[in-house]
Design a protein around this motif. Structure first.
Motif, short mmCIF file in Angstrom:
data_model
loop_
_atom_site.label_atom_id
_atom_site.label_comp_id
_atom_site.label_asym_id
_atom_site.label_seq_id
_atom_site.Cartn_x
_atom_site.Cartn_y
_atom_site.Cartn_z
N LEU A 103 0.83 -1.21 0.00
CA LEU A 103 0.00 0.00 0.00
C LEU A 103 0.86 1.26 0.00
O LEU A 103 0.66 2.18 -0.80
CB LEU A 103 -0.91 -0.02 1.23
CG LEU A 103 -2.05 1.00 1.30
CD1 LEU A 103 -3.14 0.63 0.31
CD2 LEU A 103 -2.62 1.04 2.71
N VAL A 104 1.83 1.29 0.89
CA VAL A 104 2.68 2.48 1.05
C VAL A 104 3.55 2.72 -0.17
O VAL A 104 3.63 3.84 -0.68
CB VAL A 104 3.54 2.34 2.33
CG1 VAL A 104 4.62 3.40 2.36
CG2 VAL A 104 2.67 2.42 3.57
N ILE B 245 5.34 5.41 9.54
CA ILE B 245 5.42 5.04 8.13
C ILE B 245 6.12 6.13 7.33
O ILE B 245 6.97 5.85 6.48
CB ILE B 245 4.01 4.77 7.57
CG1 ILE B 245 3.45 3.48 8.20
CG2 ILE B 245 4.04 4.65 6.05
CD1 ILE B 245 2.01 3.19 7.85
N LEU B 246 5.79 7.38 7.59
CA LEU B 246 6.45 8.48 6.89
C LEU B 246 7.94 8.49 7.21
O LEU B 246 8.78 8.69 6.32
CB LEU B 246 5.80 9.81 7.27
CG LEU B 246 6.39 11.06 6.61
CD1 LEU B 246 6.31 10.95 5.09
CD2 LEU B 246 5.68 12.31 7.10
N ALA C 63 -0.53 11.63 -1.27
CA ALA C 63 -0.92 10.29 -1.72
C ALA C 63 -0.76 9.28 -0.59
O ALA C 63 -1.60 8.39 -0.42
CB ALA C 63 -0.07 9.88 -2.92
N LEU C 64 0.31 9.44 0.20
CA LEU C 64 0.54 8.52 1.32
C LEU C 64 -0.58 8.61 2.34
O LEU C 64 -1.14 7.59 2.76
CB LEU C 64 1.88 8.84 1.97
CG LEU C 64 2.23 8.02 3.22
CD1 LEU C 64 2.37 6.55 2.89
CD2 LEU C 64 3.51 8.54 3.86
N MET D 72 -4.96 6.64 9.47
CA MET D 72 -4.70 8.04 9.70
C MET D 72 -5.26 8.58 11.02
O MET D 72 -4.62 9.42 11.64
CB MET D 72 -5.25 8.89 8.54
CG MET D 72 -4.24 9.12 7.44
SD MET D 72 -2.67 9.74 8.04
CE MET D 72 -3.12 11.37 8.58
N PRO D 73 -6.47 8.14 11.48
CA PRO D 73 -6.93 8.66 12.77
C PRO D 73 -5.89 8.47 13.86
O PRO D 73 -5.77 9.29 14.75
CB PRO D 73 -8.20 7.85 13.05
CG PRO D 73 -8.69 7.47 11.70
CD PRO D 73 -7.45 7.27 10.87
#
Length: 200
Positions: free
Chosen positions: A20-21, A113-114, A134-135, A145-146
């Motif tokens: 996904l990433v 992740i970033l 996009a990420l 994301m929450p």
């Protein structure tokens, strides 16, 4: 510029997250099992990077990095440790000495992740920008994301109020003391002591 990245992870969740990433950054992702002979796979398919789980126990990750460094010096290897959120500096130095480009934890929260992407790009010496929009879009769609920062403060707030509530009873104790003083002591003595005023 699109890169071709081989992802070999032992956990299905990590496989899905890495796919996904990396695909959110428009890279071509090849998924394979750690059971495979990864060195032979890399020789058949030209790769720009390999992301390999070092915790499967199916191979010696350091020997693998040495072989890749000698036989495929232009293909960086990123070792991942899905169960550990922190990699010890000594372990990282040893892995890099053995030929790994970097050692990072498995993917978890959005902020991690970033950071992982940033470390991978630096280790691979890529000058590509990270498409954060996009990420975060794909992470939001995946429900990552929450994050946990919002729920964390709320459980810690009630104990503070619970600790403060026991301080209320002393007010009732103070209010009872004057009543006892009125009933046990004569009112004349109470008037003489009241606000320090002498009463005749």
């Amino acid at each position: 510029m699109t890169k071709t990245i081989l992802v070999a992870q032992g956990q299905s969740l990590q496989v899905q997250l890495w796919k996904l990433v990396l695909e959110s950054q428009r890279h071509s992702v090849l998924l394979t099992s750690p059971h495979m002979n990864l060195l032979e796979v890399a020789k058949v398919q030209p790769l720009d990077l390999m992301v390999v789980d070092m915790t499967t126990g199916l191979f010696n990750p350091y020997a693998f990095c040495r072989d890749c460094h000698s036989q495929l010096p232009d293909t960086p290897v990123i070792l991942t440790h899905h169960a550990r959120r922190h990699i010890e500096p000594a372990e990282r130095r040893w892995a890099i000495y053995q030929g790994a480009a970097e050692v990072i934890p498995g993917l978890a929260a959005a902020s991690d992740i970033l950071d992982s992407l940033d470390r991978i790009y630096k280790a691979a010496k890529w000058s590509l920008p990270i498409d954060t929009d996009a990420l975060y879009t794909v992470l939001e769609q995946a429900g990552l994301m929450p994050g946990e920062p919002n729920p964390v403060p709320s459980p810690t707030a009630p104990p503070q109020t619970a600790i403060q509530t026991p301080t209320a009873p002393p007010q009732s104790v103070k209010s009872e003391e004057p009543t006892e003083a009125k009933s046990s002591a004569p009112q004349v003595k109470y008037r003489l002591m009241y606000r320090g005023r002498p009463v005749n």
